[in-house]
Write an enzyme that holds these catalytic residues in place. Structure first.
Site, PDB file in Angstrom:
ATOM      1  N   ASP A 154      -4.064 -33.731  24.405  1.00 44.61           N
ATOM      2  CA  ASP A 154      -3.097 -33.337  25.435  1.00 44.61           C
ATOM      3  C   ASP A 154      -2.678 -31.850  25.373  1.00 44.61           C
ATOM      4  O   ASP A 154      -1.988 -31.435  24.435  1.00 44.61           O
ATOM      5  CB  ASP A 154      -1.825 -34.192  25.342  1.00 44.61           C
ATOM      6  CG  ASP A 154      -2.110 -35.687  25.359  1.00 44.61           C
ATOM      7  OD1 ASP A 154      -3.200 -36.102  24.906  1.00 44.61           O
ATOM      8  OD2 ASP A 154      -1.235 -36.455  25.796  1.00 44.61           O
ATOM      9  N   ASN A 189      -0.146 -32.912  30.410  1.00 43.30           N
ATOM     10  CA  ASN A 189       1.106 -32.196  30.129  1.00 43.30           C
ATOM     11  C   ASN A 189       0.949 -30.689  30.364  1.00 43.30           C
ATOM     12  O   ASN A 189       1.732 -29.891  29.853  1.00 43.30           O
ATOM     13  CB  ASN A 189       1.544 -32.415  28.680  1.00 43.30           C
ATOM     14  CG  ASN A 189       1.718 -33.875  28.337  1.00 43.30           C
ATOM     15  OD1 ASN A 189       0.879 -34.470  27.670  1.00 43.30           O
ATOM     16  ND2 ASN A 189       2.794 -34.458  28.814  1.00 43.30           N
ATOM     17  N   HIS A 199       1.993 -38.965  33.363  1.00 42.68           N
ATOM     18  CA  HIS A 199       2.635 -37.904  34.156  1.00 42.68           C
ATOM     19  C   HIS A 199       1.762 -37.413  35.317  1.00 42.68           C
ATOM     20  O   HIS A 199       2.051 -36.367  35.905  1.00 42.68           O
ATOM     21  CB  HIS A 199       2.986 -36.708  33.263  1.00 42.68           C
ATOM     22  CG  HIS A 199       4.049 -37.007  32.252  1.00 42.68           C
ATOM     23  ND1 HIS A 199       5.278 -37.527  32.599  1.00 42.68           N
ATOM     24  CD2 HIS A 199       4.066 -36.869  30.906  1.00 42.68           C
ATOM     25  CE1 HIS A 199       6.011 -37.687  31.501  1.00 42.68           C
ATOM     26  NE2 HIS A 199       5.287 -37.313  30.465  1.00 42.68           N
ATOM     27  N   HIS A 215      -1.773 -39.309  24.166  1.00 43.65           N
ATOM     28  CA  HIS A 215      -0.395 -39.514  24.650  1.00 43.65           C
ATOM     29  C   HIS A 215       0.677 -39.299  23.588  1.00 43.65           C
ATOM     30  O   HIS A 215       1.721 -38.743  23.912  1.00 43.65           O
ATOM     31  CB  HIS A 215      -0.204 -40.908  25.268  1.00 43.65           C
ATOM     32  CG  HIS A 215       1.225 -41.180  25.684  1.00 43.65           C
ATOM     33  ND1 HIS A 215       1.845 -40.472  26.675  1.00 43.65           N
ATOM     34  CD2 HIS A 215       2.143 -42.073  25.223  1.00 43.65           C
ATOM     35  CE1 HIS A 215       3.094 -40.925  26.823  1.00 43.65           C
ATOM     36  NE2 HIS A 215       3.299 -41.881  25.952  1.00 43.65           N
TER      37      HIS A 215
HETATM   38 FE   FE2 Z   1       1.300 -39.099  28.265  1.00 41.58          FE
END
Ligand code: FE2
Length: 266
Positions: free
Chosen positions: A12, A44, A72, A180
């Site tokens: 991420d 993100n 998201h 995540h």
């Molecule tokens: Fe996430």
């Protein structure tokens, strides 16, 4: 030889600092690992939550082959049409069919290897409209005969669900990588059927914060139990990734963690 392949999967990317860390380190990582494919979780990337078309284009222009997303995905409205237009950006396949975007795609390497990438969301403590396990079957079925390798990004909160997905797809996917939580786990291994697995790749972003958020804000929020505006930390950026190597279709031989500080990146 369509079986031999190496895939760099980057955990991420958090905020501008995460993006700059990735872009700064990617050339050296290419030299070191010579990946045939680079896949990045970008959920993100826009200020810590979601992604915009501008950032997605920047990542793809830097040589990223596929961007995966997660919970998201829909934070920024301007991404909705882009998710339908751009093949190489994926939202979890087990979101509702009515939601914008798609959950898997196929990309080719310069050597002619075909990689299928599948994005999935966990169902435990996560909001995904449909169950992940049957959707994994459906995505693999749809990719059958069209790909040499399959990489699955299991974007989930619970390690139990990620481990279960690894076992469920063992022998059917080249790799199942968890994302995540932003914290890399120490369980990278190749399962007996030949699927490379890790519960969480970790994050490409500021280790000086709290999973990406400025630490004083995150701590104050937890101490006071009051709403606090969160900003992305820029302190102590690191790149967290894995390199997966395979020697035959859907058969990995190794998975190596890459945990790199980027002290010069601001
Ligand atoms: Fe996430």
């Amino acid at each position: 030889m369509t079986g031999n392949v190496s895939i760099l999967f980057v955990g991420d990317v958090v905020g501008g600092i995460g993006k700059r860390t990735l872009l700064a380190l990617l050339p050296a990582l290419r030299d070191r690992f010579a990946p045939d494919f680079v896949v990045v979780n970008g959920e993100n990337a826009a200020g810590g939550v979601g992604i915009t078309p501008k950032i997605a284009r920047e990542l793809l222009a830097s040589g990223v082959d596929v961007i995966t997303l997660g919970n998201h995905t829909y934070r920024h409205r301007e991404i909705y049409p882009y998710l339908d237009e751009e093949e190489r950006i994926l939202r979890p396949a087990n979101f509702l069919a009515s939601q914008p975007g798609h959950g898997f795609c196929v990309v080719d390497s310069s050597a002619g290897v075909r990689l299928g990438v599948v994005s999935l969301s966990g169902n435990l403590f996560m909001k995904a409209g449909r169950p992940a396990f049957p959707e994994a079957d459906a995505a693999l079925h749809a990719l059958d005969g069209k790909v040499d390798h399959v990489l699955v990004d299991m974007h989930a909160e619970a390690t139990s669900e990620k481990v279960a997905m690894g076992w469920y797809l063992d022998g059917r996917a080249t790799a199942v990588v968890g994302t995540h939580t932003h914290i890399p786990t120490a369980d990278a291994r190749v399962l007996p059927g030949g699927t490379a697995y890790i519960s969480d790749v970790g994050m490409t972003g500021p280790r000086g914060g709290v999973i990406g958020v400025r630490r004083e804000q995150a701590v104050t929020s937890m101490v006071t139990q009051m709403p606090i505006r969160f900003e992305t930390s820029t302190e102590d950026p690191w790149l967290n990734a894995v390199v997966i190597r395979a020697d035959a279709p859907r058969h990995a031989v190794s998975i190596e963690q890459v945990l790199e500080p980027a002290p010069g990146v601001v």
